[in-house]
Design a protein around this motif. Structure first.
Motif, PDB file in Angstrom:
ATOM      1  N   CYS A 231       0.841  -1.199   0.000  1.00  0.00           N
ATOM      2  CA  CYS A 231       0.000   0.000   0.000  1.00  0.00           C
ATOM      3  C   CYS A 231       0.877   1.251   0.000  1.00  0.00           C
ATOM      4  CB  CYS A 231      -0.860  -0.031   1.268  1.00  0.00           C
ATOM      5  SG  CYS A 231      -2.050   1.303   1.404  1.00  0.00           S
ATOM      6  N   PRO A 232       0.567   2.226  -0.835  1.00  0.00           N
ATOM      7  CA  PRO A 232       1.301   3.494  -0.765  1.00  0.00           C
ATOM      8  C   PRO A 232       0.951   4.245   0.516  1.00  0.00           C
ATOM      9  CG  PRO A 232      -0.553   3.689  -2.256  1.00  0.00           C
ATOM     10  CD  PRO A 232      -0.517   2.253  -1.816  1.00  0.00           C
ATOM     11  N   ALA A 233       1.690   5.320   0.768  1.00  0.00           N
ATOM     12  CA  ALA A 233       1.523   6.085   2.003  1.00  0.00           C
ATOM     13  C   ALA A 233       0.859   7.431   1.716  1.00  0.00           C
ATOM     14  CB  ALA A 233       2.883   6.311   2.652  1.00  0.00           C
ATOM     15  N   PRO A 234       0.278   8.049   2.754  1.00  0.00           N
ATOM     16  CA  PRO A 234      -0.321   9.370   2.562  1.00  0.00           C
ATOM     17  C   PRO A 234       0.707  10.492   2.615  1.00  0.00           C
ATOM     18  CG  PRO A 234      -0.689   8.620   4.808  1.00  0.00           C
ATOM     19  CD  PRO A 234       0.027   7.510   4.093  1.00  0.00           C
ATOM     20  N   ASN A 235       1.978  10.144   2.842  1.00  0.00           N
ATOM     21  CA  ASN A 235       2.995  11.177   3.052  1.00  0.00           C
ATOM     22  C   ASN A 235       4.148  10.988   2.070  1.00  0.00           C
ATOM     23  OD1 ASN A 235       4.193   8.843   4.382  1.00  0.00           O
ATOM     24  ND2 ASN A 235       2.857   9.359   6.085  1.00  0.00           N
ATOM     25  N   HIS A 236       5.315  10.611   2.556  1.00  0.00           N
ATOM     26  CA  HIS A 236       6.498  10.456   1.705  1.00  0.00           C
ATOM     27  C   HIS A 236       6.564   9.036   1.143  1.00  0.00           C
ATOM     28  CE1 HIS A 236       7.280   9.480   5.868  1.00  0.00           C
ATOM     29  NE2 HIS A 236       8.278   8.705   5.502  1.00  0.00           N
ATOM     30  N   ALA A 237       7.258   8.910  -0.010  1.00  0.00           N
ATOM     31  CA  ALA A 237       7.469   7.602  -0.643  1.00  0.00           C
ATOM     32  C   ALA A 237       8.935   7.217  -0.507  1.00  0.00           C
ATOM     33  CB  ALA A 237       7.099   7.679  -2.122  1.00  0.00           C
ATOM     34  N   VAL A 238       9.196   5.924  -0.439  1.00  0.00           N
ATOM     35  CA  VAL A 238      10.575   5.452  -0.557  1.00  0.00           C
ATOM     36  C   VAL A 238      10.965   5.618  -2.023  1.00  0.00           C
ATOM     37  CG1 VAL A 238      12.091   3.428  -0.415  1.00  0.00           C
ATOM     38  CG2 VAL A 238      10.403   3.863   1.391  1.00  0.00           C
ATOM     39  N   ALA A 239      12.125   6.195  -2.277  1.00  0.00           N
ATOM     40  CA  ALA A 239      12.539   6.460  -3.663  1.00  0.00           C
ATOM     41  C   ALA A 239      12.587   5.159  -4.469  1.00  0.00           C
ATOM     42  CB  ALA A 239      13.912   7.132  -3.669  1.00  0.00           C
ATOM     43  N   LEU A 240      12.104   5.244  -5.702  1.00  0.00           N
ATOM     44  CA  LEU A 240      12.107   4.074  -6.591  1.00  0.00           C
ATOM     45  C   LEU A 240      13.511   3.930  -7.172  1.00  0.00           C
ATOM     46  CD1 LEU A 240      10.641   1.796  -8.015  1.00  0.00           C
ATOM     47  CD2 LEU A 240       9.899   3.429  -9.752  1.00  0.00           C
ATOM     48  N   ASP A 241      14.341   3.221  -6.441  1.00  0.00           N
ATOM     49  CA  ASP A 241      15.748   3.076  -6.799  1.00  0.00           C
ATOM     50  C   ASP A 241      16.054   1.580  -6.899  1.00  0.00           C
ATOM     51  OD1 ASP A 241      18.457   3.145  -7.115  1.00  0.00           O
ATOM     52  OD2 ASP A 241      18.900   3.945  -5.117  1.00  0.00           O
ATOM     53  N   LEU A 242      16.067   1.079  -8.112  1.00  0.00           N
ATOM     54  CA  LEU A 242      16.231  -0.366  -8.323  1.00  0.00           C
ATOM     55  C   LEU A 242      17.690  -0.749  -8.582  1.00  0.00           C
ATOM     56  CD1 LEU A 242      13.062  -1.006 -10.534  1.00  0.00           C
ATOM     57  CD2 LEU A 242      13.308  -1.269  -8.062  1.00  0.00           C
ATOM     58  N   GLU A 243      18.610   0.204  -8.464  1.00  0.00           N
ATOM     59  CA  GLU A 243      20.024  -0.086  -8.694  1.00  0.00           C
ATOM     60  C   GLU A 243      20.895   0.282  -7.506  1.00  0.00           C
ATOM     61  OE1 GLU A 243      20.425   2.316 -12.279  1.00  0.00           O
ATOM     62  OE2 GLU A 243      20.665   0.465 -13.436  1.00  0.00           O
ATOM     63  N   ALA A 244      20.275   0.600  -6.398  1.00  0.00           N
ATOM     64  CA  ALA A 244      21.026   1.042  -5.210  1.00  0.00           C
ATOM     65  C   ALA A 244      22.001   2.169  -5.563  1.00  0.00           C
ATOM     66  CB  ALA A 244      21.752  -0.142  -4.562  1.00  0.00           C
ATOM     67  N   ARG A 245      21.533   3.090  -6.382  1.00  0.00           N
ATOM     68  CA  ARG A 245      22.353   4.248  -6.769  1.00  0.00           C
ATOM     69  C   ARG A 245      22.447   5.246  -5.631  1.00  0.00           C
ATOM     70  NH1 ARG A 245      19.997   7.623  -9.832  1.00  0.00           N
ATOM     71  NH2 ARG A 245      17.965   6.638  -9.682  1.00  0.00           N
ATOM     72  N   LEU A 246      21.362   5.345  -4.870  1.00  0.00           N
ATOM     73  CA  LEU A 246      21.243   6.374  -3.840  1.00  0.00           C
ATOM     74  C   LEU A 246      21.447   5.761  -2.462  1.00  0.00           C
ATOM     75  CD1 LEU A 246      17.838   7.851  -5.103  1.00  0.00           C
ATOM     76  CD2 LEU A 246      20.101   8.839  -5.496  1.00  0.00           C
ATOM     77  N   PRO A 247      21.826   6.559  -1.480  1.00  0.00           N
ATOM     78  CA  PRO A 247      21.655   6.090  -0.108  1.00  0.00           C
ATOM     79  C   PRO A 247      20.150   5.976   0.133  1.00  0.00           C
ATOM     80  CG  PRO A 247      22.259   8.409  -0.160  1.00  0.00           C
ATOM     81  CD  PRO A 247      22.332   7.927  -1.574  1.00  0.00           C
TER      82      PRO A 247
END
Ligand SMILES: [Fe+2]
Length: 285
Positions: A218-234
């Protein structure tokens, strides 16, 4: 309030990962999770038809404290639909039980609950691992779930828990998954009446299949976890359109079927008619 359940159809709204702080505080010093929940409650109240139940699938608060749970209760007070909750890794069992004392299967330990809504069972299991971010179904919970599912083998059921029992491709979240997903899969294979496994934790809308059962996050009413499928970001979050899920169960063969609608939260243009009332498409006029 009018009950909307019928033998033919049951509506269950799911909201998740509310991350409420004490009054005046923002999550990660940036996200006004209280305002986000207030908008979400408003959206739930204006749904037509009204859902029969709202399930909150964990992380009700951001860091557990009595004042955070009190703030949560204030924000949920305007909700005109009955609700039930399971904890997430940001919750505390004792504080959550004190704030929301009703409906659990036991007086202590895991916060498992069963809600019968017309012809459908909503089964909420506690997947938190105290002191850790990853999920576990404790022995007590596995035994309870098996017994609950065995007790009414002809009733369809939706299963809610915080931690997804499957990977999403977002590495830093996947390592916090449900650790004993295999034990859950074995239970689902023994009890085919579960038509949906609905999780939270990832703050994103996700659909897959788990142990032969439709499964969602389920999505959230606030912030989303970044859609990062390559572990590019912290590990990072982004602000994306806030949303929740509306699960619509309809009666039928093989325990019926479930459709999950992604419902954005906000005020949007429309609705506008497609036709002029005489079958003429408005774009042709
Ligand atoms: Fe979580």
């Amino acid at each position: 309030m009018t009950a909307k359940s019928s033998p033919q159809r049951v509506l269950v709204a799911q909201i998740s990962d509310l991350h409420i702080k004490p009054v005046g505080m923002r999550a990660y010093r940036r996200v006004d999770t209280a305002a986000a929940l207030a908008r979400c409650v408003k959206e739930l109240n204006r749904l037509t038809p009204r859902p029969d139940l709202v399930v909150i699938s964990g992380d009700l608060v951001d860091a557990p404290s009595q004042s955070a749970y009190e703030h949560l209760l204030q924000l949920l007070a305007p909700l005109e639909i009955p609700f039930a909750a399971a904890p997430g890794n940001h919750d505390d069992r004792d504080l959550m039980r004190a704030a929301l004392p009703d409906g659990y299967a036991s007086q202590s330990g895991a916060l498992n609950s069963l809600r019968a809504i017309g012809a459908l069972d909503a089964v909420l299991v506690d997947s938190m691992t105290p002191g850790r971010d990853y999920g576990t179904l404790e022995r007590e919970t596995l035994v309870w779930l098996e017994a609950v599912l065995a007790a009414a083998p002809r009733r369809p059921a939706l299963l809610f828990l915080h931690h997804p029992p499957f990977v999403t491709g977002i590495e830093h979240m996947d390592v916090q998954n449900l650790r004993n997903a295999g034990e859950l899969a074995a239970i689902l294979q023994r009890h085919r009446r579960v038509r949906l496994v609905a999780a939270g934790h990832v703050h994103r809308a996700v659909a897959t299949n788990f142990a032969g059962v439709s499964a969602t996050i389920c999505p959230a009413p606030n912030h989303a976890v970044a859609l990062d499928l390559e572990a590019r970001l912290p590990p990072s979050f982004t602000i994306e359109p806030p949303a929740f899920h509306l699960h619509v169960w309809s009666a039928g063969e093989d325990f019926g079927s479930v459709v999950t609608h992604w419902v954005p939260i906000g005020d949007f243009d429309g609705p506008h008619r497609f036709h002029d009332g005489h079958g003429q498409l408005l774009w042709q006029l």
